[in-house]
Design a protein around this motif. Structure first.
Motif, mmCIF file in Angstrom:
data_model
loop_
_atom_site.group_PDB
_atom_site.id
_atom_site.type_symbol
_atom_site.label_atom_id
_atom_site.label_comp_id
_atom_site.label_asym_id
_atom_site.label_seq_id
_atom_site.Cartn_x
_atom_site.Cartn_y
_atom_site.Cartn_z
ATOM 1 N N GLY A 1 -4.428 -0.020 -3.008
ATOM 2 C CA GLY A 1 -3.937 -0.677 -1.797
ATOM 3 C C GLY A 1 -2.752 0.061 -1.196
ATOM 4 N N LEU A 2 -1.864 0.574 -2.055
ATOM 5 C CA LEU A 2 -0.740 1.372 -1.556
ATOM 6 C C LEU A 2 -1.230 2.637 -0.849
ATOM 7 N N LEU A 3 -2.319 3.233 -1.372
ATOM 8 C CA LEU A 3 -2.869 4.428 -0.743
ATOM 9 C C LEU A 3 -3.365 4.119 0.668
ATOM 10 N N PHE A 4 -4.085 2.973 0.827
ATOM 11 C CA PHE A 4 -4.521 2.571 2.170
ATOM 12 C C PHE A 4 -3.312 2.354 3.085
ATOM 13 N N LEU A 5 -2.227 1.776 2.514
ATOM 14 C CA LEU A 5 -1.024 1.537 3.316
ATOM 15 C C LEU A 5 -0.371 2.852 3.741
ATOM 16 N N ILE A 6 -0.341 3.828 2.822
ATOM 17 C CA ILE A 6 0.224 5.141 3.154
ATOM 18 C C ILE A 6 -0.584 5.813 4.256
ATOM 19 N N LEU A 7 -1.929 5.627 4.214
ATOM 20 C CA LEU A 7 -2.797 6.202 5.247
ATOM 21 C C LEU A 7 -2.716 5.441 6.567
ATOM 22 N N ARG A 8 -1.872 4.354 6.591
ATOM 23 C CA ARG A 8 -1.641 3.553 7.804
ATOM 24 C C ARG A 8 -2.945 2.974 8.354
ATOM 25 N N PHE A 9 -3.781 2.470 7.415
ATOM 26 C CA PHE A 9 -5.046 1.839 7.793
ATOM 27 C C PHE A 9 -4.858 0.328 7.786
ATOM 28 N N HIS A 10 -4.836 -0.290 8.980
ATOM 29 C CA HIS A 10 -4.632 -1.735 9.126
ATOM 30 C C HIS A 10 -3.401 -2.183 8.337
ATOM 31 N N ILE A 11 -2.220 -1.776 8.773
ATOM 32 C CA ILE A 11 -0.985 -1.934 8.000
ATOM 33 C C ILE A 11 -0.708 -3.405 7.679
ATOM 34 N N LYS A 12 -0.830 -4.280 8.673
ATOM 35 C CA LYS A 12 -0.529 -5.702 8.441
ATOM 36 C C LYS A 12 -1.439 -6.293 7.374
ATOM 37 N N GLU A 13 -2.735 -5.959 7.469
ATOM 38 C CA GLU A 13 -3.701 -6.478 6.490
ATOM 39 C C GLU A 13 -3.432 -5.917 5.097
ATOM 40 N N GLN A 14 -3.036 -4.627 5.026
ATOM 41 C CA GLN A 14 -2.725 -4.021 3.725
ATOM 42 C C GLN A 14 -1.499 -4.674 3.085
ATOM 43 N N ILE A 15 -0.481 -4.987 3.902
ATOM 44 C CA ILE A 15 0.716 -5.638 3.353
ATOM 45 C C ILE A 15 0.363 -7.007 2.781
ATOM 46 N N LEU A 16 -0.469 -7.776 3.514
ATOM 47 C CA LEU A 16 -0.894 -9.093 3.018
ATOM 48 C C LEU A 16 -1.700 -8.954 1.726
ATOM 49 N N TYR A 17 -2.578 -7.932 1.669
ATOM 50 C CA TYR A 17 -3.390 -7.708 0.470
ATOM 51 C C TYR A 17 -2.500 -7.363 -0.732
ATOM 52 N N LEU A 18 -1.479 -6.502 -0.523
ATOM 53 C CA LEU A 18 -0.574 -6.146 -1.625
ATOM 54 C C LEU A 18 0.257 -7.346 -2.066
ATOM 55 N N LEU A 19 0.693 -8.186 -1.112
ATOM 56 C CA LEU A 19 1.429 -9.401 -1.480
ATOM 57 C C LEU A 19 0.543 -10.352 -2.269
ATOM 58 N N TYR A 20 -0.710 -10.505 -1.827
ATOM 59 C CA TYR A 20 -1.667 -11.377 -2.530
ATOM 60 C C TYR A 20 -1.894 -10.883 -3.958
ATOM 61 N N TYR B 1 -3.372 -15.745 1.082
ATOM 62 C CA TYR B 1 -4.817 -15.540 1.241
ATOM 63 C C TYR B 1 -5.299 -16.093 2.583
ATOM 64 N N ALA B 2 -4.732 -17.233 3.030
ATOM 65 C CA ALA B 2 -5.093 -17.797 4.329
ATOM 66 C C ALA B 2 -4.705 -16.833 5.454
ATOM 67 N N LEU B 3 -3.492 -16.269 5.392
ATOM 68 C CA LEU B 3 -3.073 -15.281 6.399
ATOM 69 C C LEU B 3 -3.961 -14.037 6.366
#
Length: 786
Positions: free
Chosen positions: A198-217, A259-261
């Motif tokens: 998930g951090l790799l997807f975030l580094i690649l700046r792919f859907h940043i908001k969704e990646q942050i929520l996924y990492l928090l989840y 998860y709802a967000l």
């Protein structure tokens, strides 16, 4: 006749039942004892072990594979009997395999002796546990052929628990811990790998908001799993156990909110305005409100679980319904729907875990972990597929743009060709103009040649003026010569500076060699220091092995404590305990010994003391304390090769010794400079020892003899034996010694406390008195309530 047969049947049935309820431990590595235990759940009262220790009729047999504790159960007593059928003593470990027990205490009944174990549970700091395990484990020594009854008292404050009960030998326990660690390492390794993906997807700046929520989840799930497995109490909140309960109740609502967000943000990529955005918002706010209410108010665990299931079902229902409405024709969406299905299974198993009585938490907990890995893996696959699709679309878009660019280039080329033709016509016309201009230029060159001739005449005039300026040139040459001399002098100074620099470089090389030598010496000192430290640690283990276990003391003196605090790792203080026969009567010998010095010298003297006492008791068959100390005095003189010189008086030991005859209710006491304090009805009686230390050479005028004093004790009398370390400790506001006056006052204070709390109170008084002062000597205090 029927009456006799009925009585025989009842006797045979009860004896067979009693025989089958006793656990026999031979060479097993692991025994599941859950169905062997008996359980008693009182509605009120029965809070002390004395209330249930002889009340076997109150207990009923447990029929499940685990111990069930409901929310309404405040106190749960369990008991089982175990017998060592080997020919030698063995150590077993009893494990209550649940990380959420709030308070648990073990009691061991060995024949008529009742042994209390330390209180444990998640409400107490992790450092209190004797065995540092995430579950609750107690080590018990079983002597051969003796029936032991193990009692446990569990206090529950609104939790619902299912507790497996296992018995191991040391090998089985180590194997179980290794298996648990391997399984946990595999699970958490996979989860951490998914987290880094998930951090790799975030580094690649792919859907940043969704990646942050996924990492928090994922982080919240990791946090709750670590808490439920007991690792949070073991490594994160060792001194704040109350945090564990709050985390267990509140973090699930944080997970549902995130998860709802996450689901709402996912569907908004395909439909900017969702038809049921309010429902997602209601679920999010409900989770936040539940988090705050449960954190601030004492809410029942059943209400918490039910409310969590309602929110989870509503969220998953909305997710499935939204998917059916949008009808997303995308391979990545199938993985996302699979992750929601895995979430539904997690919710189902979570509800079965709490509402099913036939299966334990451990069974469902492993399934939930696997489903969590599947769910997070499917979400990662969904991200990967979506990234592939986005790359494919971007590639196709770039191809389309290139084709459009080629068409534009062709159009521009045609336009440029037209412009080139127009420009050629214009250039031809301009060439004609240039020819006319060249003719004009020729006429101009003629005029310039004429002007050149006039310039030559002017140059001749300038030469005449240059000769006049030669005198000025000579002066300039002299100035240049002076400048050259200054340059040579500067060169000499630079050479001197370079020579000095070479000398400095030589000095630097000498300094570097000296530094290397210092490093080598420092390395040698580190090796020597490590060898000394290892030797001291090994000597510490040897010294600890010669001290009698405190459990051995408690078998003779059930109400006693030993406060033992060496100044260094090795101690000059020690306590000695042996049980012998004296003319057919049992005699228990106990001594508190203070050897000269501390650290390594004190430890060597302590070994001499133990060997001398053992030789007096087992070699010379002595039982009177005075005679034993007389013999020890001669052993020390002989061992240390003492002569009649002033320096020989320094090496020896001070001690106080008692011989305890429980059948005669008598104590025999003798001391070498150290007294015995006896407190009866809050009155302190002091029995002083002899004025000599053990190891003193007597003379004809002043012989060294240690007398024996007989003391008739009464029930509830309390006896204290001690060294001089506590009284000599500096502290307080003015940095004075504690002294014996304060020590006597402290014993009068301690005697009114239960014996199990006197040791903790002694440590508290010492810490407060000592403050920032250094401990100056070893400290030993033994307290016995008769």
């Amino acid at each position: 006749m029927r009456v006799i047969l009925s009585i025989l049947f009842i006797v045979i049935y009860t004896t067979s039942t009693f025989a089958s309820s006793t656990i026999t431990f031979e060479q097993q590595s692991k025994i599941n004892a859950a169905q062997k235990i008996k359980v008693f759940k009182p509605s009120s009262g029965f809070q002390k072990i004395d209330d249930v220790v002889y009340a076997d009729h109150l207990f009923s047999k447990n029929t499940n594979n685990h111990l069930n504790i409901s929310i309404s159960d405040y106190i749960v007593w369990s008991r089982f009997e175990i017998k060592n059928t080997n020919q030698y003593p063995i150590n077993i470990l009893v494990e209550y395999r649940c990380a959420s027990i709030q308070e648990i205490q073990f009691f061991i009944k060995k024949e008529n002796i009742l042994i209390h174990k330390k209180l444990d549970g998640t409400l107490l700091p992790f450092s209190n546990r004797n065995i540092k395990s995430r579950f609750f484990v107690k080590e018990i020594t079983l002597e051969p052929g003796i029936n032991y009854t193990i009692f446990t008292q569990i206090k529950n404050y609104g939790n619902k628990l299912k507790i497996p009960i296992l018995i191991y030998d040391q090998y089985g326990f180590n194997q179980a811990v290794a298996t648990d660690n391997l399984a946990s390492g595999l699970v958490y390794g996979i989860l951490v790998t998914l987290f880094f993906s998930g951090l790799l997807f975030l580094i690649l700046r792919f859907h940043i908001k969704e990646q942050i929520l996924y990492l928090l989840y994922m982080s919240a799930i990791l946090f709750i799993l670590v808490t439920l497995d007991g690792y949070a109490a073991q490594f994160l909140f060792t001194d704040n156990p109350h945090v564990i309960s709050d985390i267990t109740k509140t973090i699930p609502f944080v997970i549902l909110g995130i998860y709802a967000l996450f689901i709402k943000n996912y569907y908004q990529q395909y439909a900017k305005t969702l038809t049921h955005t309010r429902v997602y918002n209601i679920i999010l706010y409900s989770s936040l409100i539940a988090f705050a209410v449960i954190l601030l108010l004492p809410i029942s665990i059943l209400f918490t679980i039910s409310f969590m299931l309602i929110i989870g079902i509503a969220l998953l229902t909305m997710a499935f319904w939204e998917s059916s409405q949008l009808k997303i024709p995308n391979a990545s969406h199938r993985y996302f729907i699979g992750s929601i299905s895995a979430g539904a299974l997690i919710l189902c198993f979570f509800s079965f875990q709490h509402y099913s009585n036939n299966y334990g938490y451990q069974d469902f907990h492993q399934l939930i972990k696997i489903l969590v890995i599947i769910q997070l893996g499917l979400i990662s696959l969904s991200f990967y597929k979506r990234m592939q699709v986005s790359h494919t679309l971007a590639h196709q878009e770039s191809i389309d743009n290139l084709e459009k660019l080629n068409e534009v280039i062709k159009e521009q080329n045609t336009v440029l060709e037209k412009k080139v033709e127009e420009r050629t016509v214009i250039l031809k016309s301009k060439n004609k103009d240039l020819e006319l201009q060249n003719r004009r230029n020729e006429e101009i060159t003629k005029k310039l040649s004429e002007q050149h001739e006039t310039l030559e005449k002017l140059n001749k005039d300038l030469e005449l003026s240059f000769k006049k300026s030669s005198a000025d040139h000579i002066k300039l040459h002299k100035a240049l010569m002076i400048n050259e001399e200054q340059r040579t002098e500067l060169k000499k100074t630079l050479e001197e500076i370079s020579n000095k620099n070479q000398k400095l470089e030589l000095q630097n090389e000498e300094i570097l060699t000296q530094r290397d030598k210092i490093k080598e010496q420092h390395h040698l000192l580190e090796i020597i220091n490590r060898d000394i430290t290892d030797s001291i640690q090994y000597a510490e283990r040897i010294q600890n092995s010669i001290l009698p276990p405190k459990e051995m003391l408690r078998t003779v003196f059930p109400e006693c404590f030993v406060f033992f605090k060496p100044k260094d790792k090795l101690s000059g203080d020690l306590y000695w305990f042996e049980t012998v026969e004296d003319k057919g009567k049992t005699c228990h010998l106990l001594a508190a010994i203070d050897c000269t010095g501390h650290g390594v010298p004190g430890a060597l003297m302590s070994i001499i003391a133990k060997d001398g006492l053992n030789d007096a008791v087992y070699g010379k068959q002595l039982t009177k304390p005075g005679k034993i100390i007389n013999h020890l005095n001669q052993v020390i003189i002989k061992t240390l090769n003492k002569r009649k010189t002033p320096d020989s008086l320094k090496d020896g030991m001070d001690l106080s010794m008692i011989a305890y005859y429980p059948e005669d209710k008598k104590i025999l006491f003798s001391g070498a400079r150290n007294p015995l304090y006896l407190i009866r009805d809050n009155n302190l009686v002091i029995y002083n020892g002899n004025i000599f230390s053990a190891g003193t050479i007597g003379t004809a005028e002043n012989p060294v003899v240690f007398d024996t004093i007989t003391i008739d004790y009464q029930p509830n009398d309390t006896v204290y034996l001690f060294s001089d370390g506590f009284a000599d400790q500096f502290g307080g506001e003015k940095g004075n010694k504690f002294r014996y006056n304060r020590l006597r006052k402290m014993f009068k204070l301690l005697v009114n406390l239960p014996i199990e709390k006197q040791e903790a109170k002694t440590a508290q008084i010492l810490k407060k008195w000592q403050g920032n002062y250094e401990q100056i000597d070893d400290i030993l205090i033994i307290g016995i309530k008769l």
